[in-house]
Design a protein around this motif. Structure first.
Motif, mmCIF file in Angstrom:
data_model
loop_
_atom_site.group_PDB
_atom_site.id
_atom_site.type_symbol
_atom_site.label_atom_id
_atom_site.label_comp_id
_atom_site.label_asym_id
_atom_site.label_seq_id
_atom_site.Cartn_x
_atom_site.Cartn_y
_atom_site.Cartn_z
ATOM 1 N N GLU A 30 17.408 32.227 33.891
ATOM 2 C CA GLU A 30 17.822 30.837 33.779
ATOM 3 C C GLU A 30 17.594 30.341 32.355
ATOM 4 O O GLU A 30 16.472 30.400 31.845
ATOM 5 N N VAL A 31 18.652 29.858 31.695
ATOM 6 C CA VAL A 31 18.537 29.374 30.316
ATOM 7 C C VAL A 31 18.704 27.865 30.225
ATOM 8 O O VAL A 31 18.470 27.281 29.160
ATOM 9 N N ALA A 32 19.091 27.222 31.318
ATOM 10 C CA ALA A 32 19.176 25.763 31.380
ATOM 11 C C ALA A 32 19.060 25.337 32.836
ATOM 12 O O ALA A 32 19.510 26.034 33.741
ATOM 13 N N GLY A 33 18.420 24.168 33.029
ATOM 14 C CA GLY A 33 18.197 23.709 34.387
ATOM 15 C C GLY A 33 16.847 24.201 34.894
ATOM 16 O O GLY A 33 16.041 24.752 34.132
ATOM 17 N N PRO A 34 16.560 24.011 36.170
ATOM 18 C CA PRO A 34 17.469 23.426 37.152
ATOM 19 C C PRO A 34 17.588 21.911 37.017
ATOM 20 O O PRO A 34 16.629 21.233 36.669
ATOM 21 N N LEU A 35 18.783 21.422 37.259
ATOM 22 C CA LEU A 35 19.083 19.999 37.259
ATOM 23 C C LEU A 35 19.414 19.592 38.691
ATOM 24 O O LEU A 35 20.341 20.134 39.303
ATOM 25 N N ARG A 36 18.665 18.643 39.233
ATOM 26 C CA ARG A 36 18.865 18.191 40.612
ATOM 27 C C ARG A 36 19.508 16.808 40.627
ATOM 28 O O ARG A 36 19.025 15.884 39.975
ATOM 29 N N LEU A 37 20.576 16.682 41.403
ATOM 30 C CA LEU A 37 21.251 15.405 41.571
ATOM 31 C C LEU A 37 21.535 15.190 43.055
ATOM 32 O O LEU A 37 21.792 16.155 43.790
ATOM 33 N N PRO A 38 21.506 13.951 43.527
ATOM 34 C CA PRO A 38 21.833 13.688 44.938
ATOM 35 C C PRO A 38 23.285 14.038 45.224
ATOM 36 O O PRO A 38 24.171 13.785 44.395
ATOM 37 N N SER A 39 23.525 14.602 46.393
ATOM 38 C CA SER A 39 24.864 15.123 46.696
ATOM 39 C C SER A 39 25.877 14.039 47.033
ATOM 40 O O SER A 39 27.081 14.263 46.895
ATOM 41 N N ASN A 40 25.402 12.861 47.479
ATOM 42 C CA ASN A 40 26.332 11.816 47.954
ATOM 43 C C ASN A 40 27.304 12.392 48.978
ATOM 44 O O ASN A 40 28.522 12.242 48.879
ATOM 45 N N ALA A 41 26.719 13.049 49.987
ATOM 46 C CA ALA A 41 27.476 13.876 50.914
ATOM 47 C C ALA A 41 28.554 13.127 51.690
ATOM 48 O O ALA A 41 29.572 13.721 52.066
ATOM 49 N N HIS A 42 28.361 11.822 51.946
ATOM 50 C CA HIS A 42 29.297 11.094 52.797
ATOM 51 C C HIS A 42 30.470 10.479 52.035
ATOM 52 O O HIS A 42 31.389 9.936 52.654
ATOM 53 N N ASP A 43 30.459 10.558 50.716
ATOM 54 C CA ASP A 43 31.506 9.936 49.908
ATOM 55 C C ASP A 43 32.116 10.998 48.998
ATOM 56 O O ASP A 43 31.476 11.454 48.044
ATOM 57 N N LEU A 44 33.342 11.390 49.276
ATOM 58 C CA LEU A 44 33.976 12.480 48.534
ATOM 59 C C LEU A 44 34.055 12.183 47.043
ATOM 60 O O LEU A 44 33.719 13.044 46.216
ATOM 61 N N GLU A 45 34.485 10.982 46.662
ATOM 62 C CA GLU A 45 34.644 10.667 45.245
ATOM 63 C C GLU A 45 33.301 10.696 44.511
ATOM 64 O O GLU A 45 33.193 11.239 43.408
ATOM 65 N N LYS A 46 32.269 10.140 45.134
ATOM 66 C CA LYS A 46 30.940 10.183 44.517
ATOM 67 C C LYS A 46 30.422 11.614 44.433
ATOM 68 O O LYS A 46 29.768 11.999 43.461
#
Length: 367
Positions: A30-46
């Motif tokens: 691994e050379v970058a990350g890990p980067l964690r972001l919320p998935s916003n699973a219920h909203d496709l555009e988000k």
């Protein structure tokens, strides 16, 4: 396939229902990350915005342009074409979403998407259990080497994948080795995942303890109860893992007779391997009856628990003998013991998925 010294960088993503974890891999590191972001699973555009943002942030930390994007995403999906279907964990995806083509046009690199179970076993085949076992056999002077490995992940779901001769088996409909839907040995009107998952462990504990499943402890607590480290219904806790092992062992026996290779287990529940592996291996080595009542071995090969020192020694030793080539004076080594080894992930599930995604992209680019 050796990628330890490869200079190409691949951006990866491990997509879960709650969080997306982005990383960049170079030379199997691994050379970058890990980067964690919320998935916003219920909203496709988000959700799409999150994926774009994650890869954009990751790319900004790299000193060179990535060679590809390669990541794990839940199914159902048409993985070769990068199209995601109707997902349970990410309900914003409905009706077919061309995620791969979208990312290719935005980042101008090839994009590869696969199931996490497939990428997990691919990572273990590249840099995990498979090469480790083969090196151990080689160091011991054994002529035995393995080219096939089947992997399962035990957690929220029950996933599987297979690698043979360095090639990941995907199937013609992106539905190869969907073992979650195999029949549940202990509950014949149900599928295996109901028992071979977190809800299976909690459900068994709740049934025996006489409580509602929503009131059942988490698997880590059930493990501690089974080990006597926490107060609770020890009988229910032990039985919860026994049933899990029997159901998983039954599925692995059915797949192992077709694959004939090593078996690697990952996922959160693999942390309870000391309770699971003896039962899984016992099921693999169990017997079945003929119509006439004769008992025969369920599998032609014998299964060994690679996490047990004595069984590992027996697995490595085999039954190697010297035999003479007919009408010649020379002798050759012969090992008649047919055997499969069952072990826990050597990389850790998340790292195996990332390494698998990285290696899969480079393998495909090399074609």
């Amino acid at each position: 396939m050796k990628y330890d010294d490869d200079k190409r960088i691949v951006m990866t993503l491990d997509a879960g229902g709650t969080n997306f974890v982005f990383s960049a891999i170079q030379g199997n590191k691994e050379v970058a990350g890990p980067l964690r972001l919320p998935s916003n699973a219920h909203d496709l555009e988000k959700c799409l915005d999150t994926i774009i943002e994650g890869f954009t942030q990751l790319q900004s930390k790299l000193e060179q342009k990535p060679a590809a994007i390669s990541f794990a995403f839940p199914g159902p999906a048409d993985y070769p074409n990068g199209i995601i279907g109707d997902l349970v964990n990410l309900p914003g995806f409905r009706g077919g979403v061309a995620l791969g083509p979208m990312l290719e046009s935005l980042f101008n690199v090839p994009v590869f998407i696969n199931n996490d179970g497939d990428l997990f076993v691919y990572g273990e085949a590249i840099a995990g259990l498979l090469p480790q076992v083969n090196e151990t056999l080689k160091s011991a002077g054994s002529p035995k080497q393995y080219k096939n490995i089947f992997g399962v992940t035990l957690g929220t779901g029950f996933g599987g994948g297979m690698v043979s001769n360095g090639e990941l088996f995907l199937g013609d409909n992106s539905a190869g080795f969907e073992i979650w839907s195999m029949r549940n040995k202990l509950h014949l009107d149900s599928f295996a995942e109901e028992g071979a998952s977190i809800r299976g462990v909690k459900g068994t504990f709740a049934r025996i303890d006489g409580i509602d499943i929503k009131d059942a402890p988490e698997p880590c607590d059930i493990f501690d109860i089974a080990k006597g480290k926490m107060d609770g219904n020890k009988q229910a806790a032990v039985r919860a893992f026994d049933e899990l092992a029997e159901i998983v062992g039954d599925v692995l026996a059915n797949t192992s007779i077709l694959i004939d290779g090593l078996i690697v287990i990952g996922g959160g529940l693999s942390g309870a391997s000391e309770l699971l592996l003896p039962g899984i291996v016992a099921e693999l080595n169990s017997k079945m009856a003929t119509y006439s009542g004769e008992w025969v071995n369920r599998m032609e090969s014998r299964a060994y628990n690679l996490e047990d020192d004595k069984e590992m020694d027996a697995f490595v030793k085999g039954d190697v003998i010297e035999i003479t080539v007919p009408r010649k004076n020379n002798k050759i080594l012969y090992d008649p013991l047919k055997r499969v080894g069952v072990g826990i992930s050597r990389l850790g599930t998340s790292k195996a998925v990332a390494i698998g995604a990285y290696a899969f992209a480079l393998h495909e680019l090399s074609k």
